[in-house]
Write a protein that holds these residues in place. Structure first.
Motif, PDB file in Angstrom:
ATOM      1  N   ALA A 157       0.860  -1.193   0.000  1.00 18.20           N
ATOM      2  CA  ALA A 157       0.000   0.000   0.000  1.00 18.20           C
ATOM      3  C   ALA A 157       0.890   1.236   0.000  1.00 18.20           C
ATOM      4  N   TYR A 158       1.171   1.723  -1.209  1.00 20.92           N
ATOM      5  CA  TYR A 158       1.947   2.956  -1.380  1.00 20.92           C
ATOM      6  C   TYR A 158       0.964   4.019  -1.861  1.00 20.92           C
ATOM      7  N   ILE A 159       0.690   4.998  -1.008  1.00 19.24           N
ATOM      8  CA  ILE A 159      -0.269   6.035  -1.383  1.00 19.24           C
ATOM      9  C   ILE A 159       0.512   7.264  -1.845  1.00 19.24           C
ATOM     10  N   GLY A 160       0.637   7.419  -3.157  1.00 21.95           N
ATOM     11  CA  GLY A 160       1.344   8.563  -3.737  1.00 21.95           C
ATOM     12  C   GLY A 160       0.374   9.685  -4.080  1.00 21.95           C
ATOM     13  N   GLY A 161       0.932  10.844  -4.374  1.00 23.26           N
ATOM     14  CA  GLY A 161       0.087  12.000  -4.750  1.00 23.26           C
ATOM     15  C   GLY A 161      -0.910  12.362  -3.667  1.00 23.26           C
ATOM     16  N   ALA A 162      -0.520  12.120  -2.397  1.00 30.54           N
ATOM     17  CA  ALA A 162      -1.494  12.226  -1.300  1.00 30.54           C
ATOM     18  C   ALA A 162      -1.937  13.662  -1.035  1.00 30.54           C
ATOM     19  N   GLY A 163      -1.171  14.625  -1.537  1.00 27.01           N
ATOM     20  CA  GLY A 163      -1.560  16.022  -1.347  1.00 27.01           C
ATOM     21  C   GLY A 163      -2.881  16.362  -2.022  1.00 27.01           C
ATOM     22  N   LYS A 164      -3.302  15.515  -2.955  1.00 27.14           N
ATOM     23  CA  LYS A 164      -4.540  15.807  -3.706  1.00 27.14           C
ATOM     24  C   LYS A 164      -5.693  14.890  -3.302  1.00 27.14           C
ATOM     25  N   LEU A 165      -5.518  14.114  -2.234  1.00 29.35           N
ATOM     26  CA  LEU A 165      -6.519  13.083  -1.907  1.00 29.35           C
ATOM     27  C   LEU A 165      -7.559  13.504  -0.873  1.00 29.35           C
ATOM     28  N   PHE A 166      -7.375  14.683  -0.261  1.00 28.72           N
ATOM     29  CA  PHE A 166      -8.261  15.067   0.847  1.00 28.72           C
ATOM     30  C   PHE A 166      -8.849  16.452   0.604  1.00 28.72           C
ATOM     31  N   ASP A 167     -10.078  16.643   1.109  1.00 23.94           N
ATOM     32  CA  ASP A 167     -10.652  17.990   1.035  1.00 23.94           C
ATOM     33  C   ASP A 167     -10.165  18.813   2.224  1.00 23.94           C
ATOM     34  N   ASP A 168     -10.645  20.066   2.323  1.00 26.60           N
ATOM     35  CA  ASP A 168     -10.098  20.937   3.372  1.00 26.60           C
ATOM     36  C   ASP A 168     -10.549  20.544   4.776  1.00 26.60           C
ATOM     37  N   LYS A 169     -11.462  19.584   4.853  1.00 20.20           N
ATOM     38  CA  LYS A 169     -11.842  19.067   6.183  1.00 20.20           C
ATOM     39  C   LYS A 169     -11.116  17.758   6.500  1.00 20.20           C
ATOM     40  N   GLY A 170     -10.262  17.338   5.588  1.00 19.51           N
ATOM     41  CA  GLY A 170      -9.485  16.117   5.823  1.00 19.51           C
ATOM     42  C   GLY A 170     -10.165  14.851   5.345  1.00 19.51           C
ATOM     43  N   ALA A 171     -11.310  15.000   4.669  1.00 16.33           N
ATOM     44  CA  ALA A 171     -12.019  13.800   4.194  1.00 16.33           C
ATOM     45  C   ALA A 171     -11.451  13.362   2.837  1.00 16.33           C
ATOM     46  N   LEU A 172     -11.444  12.061   2.646  1.00 16.74           N
ATOM     47  CA  LEU A 172     -10.930  11.484   1.400  1.00 16.74           C
ATOM     48  C   LEU A 172     -11.844  11.872   0.229  1.00 16.74           C
ATOM     49  N   THR A 173     -11.246  12.322  -0.866  1.00 16.02           N
ATOM     50  CA  THR A 173     -12.060  12.747  -2.011  1.00 16.02           C
ATOM     51  C   THR A 173     -12.015  11.736  -3.158  1.00 16.02           C
ATOM     52  N   SER A 174     -11.100  10.787  -3.078  1.00 20.27           N
ATOM     53  CA  SER A 174     -10.913   9.880  -4.206  1.00 20.27           C
ATOM     54  C   SER A 174     -11.646   8.552  -3.989  1.00 20.27           C
ATOM     55  N   ASP A 175     -12.593   8.248  -4.887  1.00 22.74           N
ATOM     56  CA  ASP A 175     -13.311   6.962  -4.794  1.00 22.74           C
ATOM     57  C   ASP A 175     -12.355   5.799  -5.018  1.00 22.74           C
ATOM     58  N   ASP A 176     -11.411   5.985  -5.925  1.00 23.09           N
ATOM     59  CA  ASP A 176     -10.447   4.903  -6.198  1.00 23.09           C
ATOM     60  C   ASP A 176      -9.650   4.555  -4.948  1.00 23.09           C
ATOM     61  N   THR A 177      -9.193   5.591  -4.252  1.00 20.21           N
ATOM     62  CA  THR A 177      -8.404   5.343  -3.032  1.00 20.21           C
ATOM     63  C   THR A 177      -9.285   4.698  -1.966  1.00 20.21           C
ATOM     64  N   ARG A 178     -10.509   5.182  -1.841  1.00 19.35           N
ATOM     65  CA  ARG A 178     -11.435   4.593  -0.860  1.00 19.35           C
ATOM     66  C   ARG A 178     -11.620   3.100  -1.146  1.00 19.35           C
ATOM     67  N   GLU A 179     -11.796   2.768  -2.393  1.00 16.66           N
ATOM     68  CA  GLU A 179     -11.985   1.357  -2.781  1.00 16.66           C
ATOM     69  C   GLU A 179     -10.713   0.547  -2.504  1.00 16.66           C
ATOM     70  N   PHE A 180      -9.573   1.148  -2.806  1.00 17.22           N
ATOM     71  CA  PHE A 180      -8.299   0.468  -2.539  1.00 17.22           C
ATOM     72  C   PHE A 180      -8.152   0.184  -1.035  1.00 17.22           C
ATOM     73  N   LEU A 181      -8.446   1.180  -0.220  1.00 17.62           N
ATOM     74  CA  LEU A 181      -8.307   1.005   1.233  1.00 17.62           C
ATOM     75  C   LEU A 181      -9.280  -0.052   1.755  1.00 17.62           C
ATOM     76  N   LYS A 182     -10.461  -0.082   1.178  1.00 16.35           N
ATOM     77  CA  LYS A 182     -11.459  -1.086   1.590  1.00 16.35           C
ATOM     78  C   LYS A 182     -10.923  -2.491   1.338  1.00 16.35           C
ATOM     79  N   LYS A 183     -10.362  -2.689   0.176  1.00 13.96           N
ATOM     80  CA  LYS A 183      -9.811  -4.007  -0.171  1.00 13.96           C
ATOM     81  C   LYS A 183      -8.619  -4.336   0.749  1.00 13.96           C
TER      82      LYS A 183
END
Ligand SMILES: Cc1cc2nc3c(=O)[nH]c(=O)nc-3n(C[C@H](O)[C@H](O)[C@H](O)COP(=O)(O)O)c2cc1C
Length: 187
Positions: A144-170
């Motif tokens: 689990a290498y999460i790259g480009g993480a500066g673009k993965l969260f909104d200003d409240k810290g919530a995950l914005t990427s469905d792909d990443t959410r799905e990856f983390l779920k798996k």
């Protein structure tokens, strides 16, 4: 009856706006029902000093107890200079001593590394795995290498990427199975 497995989450950054902490919180929020993820703080741990093995400082004793009470450990770490941050290595060392009384021994583990860079803190991930081998922490082989993480969260810290959410779920599903296969039998 299924008992929830307690997972101690160690975040390798002390930064207030840490991407790793945000990712750890995202993992905790979408953990399967069989896993309970809780961050164990490492920022107040004194630097490990072998002279104190007989009477470790109270924060170190408390930290070890938290790890011992967990069924498994999950590391979420940035990369500093192609290695793990010193604060994380210190926590690992604190938990590992005195010799023969390591809190990590036999706990199933997993590693997630997070970076704004392209290669997702690969170097830190693998250096950490090297310590886990020595500590007898069977580490989930899935990467689990999460790259480009500066673009993965909104200003409240919530995950914005469905792909990443799905990856983390798996990833969490695989970790759940890994814990069942490698954890100490349920009491
Ligand atoms: C001392 C230092 C060394 C760093 N070295 C690396 C590095 O080797 N590889 C990398 O991908 N990022 C490196 N970075 C950038 C971090 O990935 C970035 O600061 C990241 O946001 C840290 O994680 P955090 O947001 O959870 O604090 C470094 C940052 C610092 C402060």
């Amino acid at each position: 009856m299924t008992t929830t497995r307690r997972v101690a989450v160690i975040v390798g950054s002390l930064r207030k706006d840490s991407l790793n902490r945000k990712l750890a919180k995202a993992l905790a929020a979408q953990a399967p029902a069989a896993l309970s993820l809780e961050i164990v703080e490492i920022g107040a741990l004194p630097l490990y000093n072998q002279d104190n093995d007989a009477t470790p400082p109270p924060p170190s004793v408390a930290f070890k107890k938290s790890i011992e009470a967990a069924d498994a450990v999950l590391f979420v770490t940035p990369e500093y200079n192609r290695s793990v941050p010193g604060v994380l290595k210190n926590a690992i060392d604190v938990g590992s001593r005195p010799y023969g009384k390591s809190a990590w021994n036999g706990k199933p583990g997993a590693v997630v590394s997070v970076s704004p860079g392209a290669i997702g803190a690969f170097g830190a991930n693998h250096q950490l795995r090297q310590s886990l081998v020595f500590l007898n922490v069977p580490a989930l082989p899935h990467e689990a290498y999460i790259g480009g993480a500066g673009k993965l969260f909104d200003d409240k810290g919530a995950l914005t990427s469905d792909d990443t959410r799905e990856f983390l779920k798996k990833f969490l599903h695989l970790f759940e199975k890994w814990i069942e296969a490698n954890a100490a039998p349920r009491a």
